[in-house]
Each structure stands twice: as C-alpha cells, then as structure tokens.
Design an enzyme around this catalytic site. Structure first.
Site, PDB file in Angstrom:
ATOM      1  N   GLY A 121       0.780  -1.225   0.000  1.00 51.03           N
ATOM      2  CA  GLY A 121       0.000   0.000   0.000  1.00 51.03           C
ATOM      3  C   GLY A 121       0.813   1.278   0.000  1.00 51.03           C
ATOM      4  O   GLY A 121       0.278   2.357   0.206  1.00 51.03           O
ATOM      5  N   SER A 127       2.460  -5.826  -5.777  1.00 44.62           N
ATOM      6  CA  SER A 127       1.733  -6.824  -6.571  1.00 44.62           C
ATOM      7  C   SER A 127       2.476  -7.149  -7.865  1.00 44.62           C
ATOM      8  O   SER A 127       2.632  -8.316  -8.239  1.00 44.62           O
ATOM      9  CB  SER A 127       0.310  -6.343  -6.884  1.00 44.62           C
ATOM     10  N   ASP A 171       4.898  -0.664 -13.837  1.00 48.36           N
ATOM     11  CA  ASP A 171       5.307  -1.383 -12.634  1.00 48.36           C
ATOM     12  C   ASP A 171       6.017  -2.685 -12.984  1.00 48.36           C
ATOM     13  O   ASP A 171       7.084  -2.995 -12.468  1.00 48.36           O
ATOM     14  CB  ASP A 171       4.095  -1.682 -11.754  1.00 48.36           C
TER      15      ASP A 171
END
Length: 385
Positions: A121, A127, A171
């Site tokens: 977070g 992820s 990402d």
C-alpha cells in the site's frame, strides 16, 4: 524484519523437504511521469532494494500449493481448476498461471513459498513484483522460454484481467528491466527504453510513507482511465490522428476540452503536461541539473493534487514539509494516489535531521506515525539462489 530470501528458502525446505529455486523481483520507485503509462506516455522508474521473493519447484501432479510466509497461510488448487480466491493474496500467483495457459504454455503443478519486503500500500508495486517473480520462477522451472519483455506484458495482462486493476505496464516493466545505478526512460507506447544514469553523489532517494490508503484508490484509478479515454474521444473529432493522450498537444487540449467537463479537461491537461515535463527532466539528468529535476518533481505533485486529483491531505502536508527543508531537492506523491508515499531527493549529510523533523511535524498534524524508507536502485528480476 527478517530477510525474506532466507525466509522463503528455509520455510520451503521445512514444508516440502527439498531445495527450491529462489527468485527475487523488486518493487519500484518512479521519479517522474505518474499516471502517464496507461495513456501511452513516458515514465522514469527504477527497481529498488525491496523485493518480492518466491521459492519454487515443480510437482509431479496437477496441484498448486502456495505458502504465504508473512501471513502464515497456505492455499492449494489445481492447475485445471483456477478460480479467483477470496483470500486475495493467492490471486497474484494464480493470475500469471492463467495467462501462461492462455498463450499455450504447459504449466504443471508446483510448490511455492512467497514473501517480500516491498511495503504494502505504499505505492512501490508489491503486486507487480510478486507477479513478475512468479512468472520468472515458472519460466525457469518449466523451461517455458519466456523473454523479459514477455514476462512484463504477461504480468500486466494478468493484473488487468484476473485481479481487475487497469494498470499500465510501468510497474511490471521496471521490476523486470531494472538496472543498478540507472533509471529507465520507458516509452509506454512503443516499449522502447533507455537507461539514464542516476548515481547522485551525496543524494538519497527517500520515501516518506503517509501510512494511509484511502478507499478511493482502486475505484478512482479506473475512473481516471475512463476520463482520459473520454478526453481522447473528444479531441479525435477534430484531430483523428490522436489515438491516446500521448499524441495530444497542450494546444489541442485547450482548444477541444477547455469548454467540456472540468474534470476531463483537468485530467487530460495534467497528462500532456507531465509527458512534456518528463522529457525535460531527462535532459536535466543528462546535464546534471539536479535542482531543476527536483523542481519538476514539485510541479508534478501540484498537477497530481490540483488537476488529476489523486492526492490527499496527508500527502499534500508531507510535500509542504519537504519544501521547508533546504536539504531536499524535490518531492512528490508517488503511485496511484490517495495515500502511499512521497518520494524525495534528500542530501545524505542532512538526512537524519530532516527525517526526524518531518516525522514529528506529520505526527503533530495528523496524529499518525510515519515510516521512512531509504532506498537504493538495484537490478531487476533475477534468480538469487
């Protein structure tokens, strides 16, 4: 926190009584170029020294057995019976198995233990790191012959389709292609990239974690993608050559959108300005104009807060605190928004005092303790054992 590399290896040996392959895939920071990736623009990320780790080996049957080392939980299913798990965390492994099946790669059962030290977070893409580590591990143990670009693309598609987040490729790309001592200037449309040296003597990349994650984050992320697409549709009526905001100029935005919905106008204005800002920022790096680069980080934050509206009071307050510190060259919120971290460039010899002052000011204002991460740029996805 215990070393996640050692944890996954030891837990794997205890659980399955065999030696695993251990793969690490790092989280990332993004120096400049936020919310430009899914608009086919430019980004400037780097892989960091915080990563997801997977210890993995293949089985002789159809079973997938995963242990989450940090949660003391396990999950099992069969390769032929993949479905979304209510537990949440297994989906970041299962989603890449599904993508491999879709392209005809033969993946059998496997045992895996996962862990990591990418803060959840905080906008460092935990992820994506786990997805890329899993893909790389499966590629190694099943000899799938995947190329690095394929791994990044499959990981992105997995998160889009199985997890349901319409992320761009930044990402996953940064996690796979990271290079020690460099940032990656990535063209998200062509996927052409170049490494730009980022070894700043006496400067540290410091992340101030707001420790908040507002519930708007995931829903508003998808709203922003829709608003940008709507803006493109309006611009296309006069300029059909514009396929994404990457193709638009600020003049086109003013001409076609200034009389439309304020939200759509502001979203598109920010994205076009941010692309231009990133290209200028790369020139700053190449000319060693670090103060100019830092100023552009502040301009990005202003755009994210006022035009793209993905900041929050906590992030805005931290950025205002950084402006009072002569030892901070630039700062901005990083990631999807509505919480997470502020990334900053801090003079190393003033680091300790700066961190203490900002932590105290934040606690006094928000009554929230702050985590601070001092990062360094590292290589991308790799076998570590």
């Amino acid at each position: 926190m215990r070393d996640p590399k050692g944890l996954v290896k030891e837990l794997f040996q205890q659980t399955f009584n065999e030696q695993p392959l251990v793969v690490c895939s790092p989280g990332r920071v993004n120096l400049i170029g936020e919310h430009t990736d899914y608009n086919m623009g430019f980004v400037l990320p780097a892989a960091i020294n915080k990563a997801a780790y997977i210890a993995i080996s293949k089985r002789d049957d159809d079973t997938i057995f995963i242990v989450a080392g940090d949660l003391d939980e396990s999950y099992s299913t069969e390769v032929s019976k993949l479905s979304y798990s209510d537990k949440g965390w297994p989906n970041y492994v299962l989603c890449v198995v599904e993508q491999l099946q879709k392209i005809g790669k033969n993946v059998g059962g496997f045992n895996a233990v996962i862990s990591g030290d990418v803060p959840l977070g905080a906008g460092m893409s935990s992820s994506a790191a786990l997805e890329c580590a899993t893909l790389y591990g499966l590629d190694q143990v099943f000899a799938l012959g995947l190329e690095r670009m394929q791994i990044a693309k499959l990981a992105q598609k997995a998160e889009n389709e199985f997890v349901g987040v319409k992320c761009g490729i930044m990402d996953q790309f940064a996690s796979v292609f990271g290079k020690k001592g460099h940032v990656v200037k990535l063209d998200c449309r062509s996927l052409e990239y170049e490494y730009v040296p980022f070894e700043l003597e006496g400067i540290k990349i410091v992340l101030f974690d707001s420790m908040v994650k507002h519930s708007l984050a995931s829903s508003e992320y998808n709203v922003r993608t829709s608003q940008c697409s709507e803006g493109v549709s309006i611009i296309q009526k006069k300029y059909p050559q514009v396929k994404t905001l990457r193709d638009a100029t600020i003049e086109m935005v003013e001409e076609c959108l200034s009389n439309e919905s304020t939200d759509i106008y502001h979203r598109c204005k920010y994205v076009v300005e941010e692309n231009n800002r990133l290209l200028a920022a790369c020139e700053d790096l190449q000319e060693n104009k670090i103060a100019d680069f830092g100023q552009k980080m502040y301009e990005t934050h202003a755009g994210l807060s006022e035009l793209y509206e993905v900041s929050c009071p906590e992030l805005d307050f931290i950025v205002e605190c950084t402006k009072k510190e002569s030892g901070i060259l630039g700062a901005r919120m990083m990631g999807g928004g509505f919480g997470g971290c502020v990334i900053s460039l801090v003079k190393e010899d003033e680091l300790e005092g700066i961190v203490q002052r900002i932590k105290e000011a934040y606690f006094n204002k928000m009554n929230i303790g702050m985590n601070v991460y001092i990062t360094q740029i590292e290589d991308g996805t790799r076998v570590v054992d």
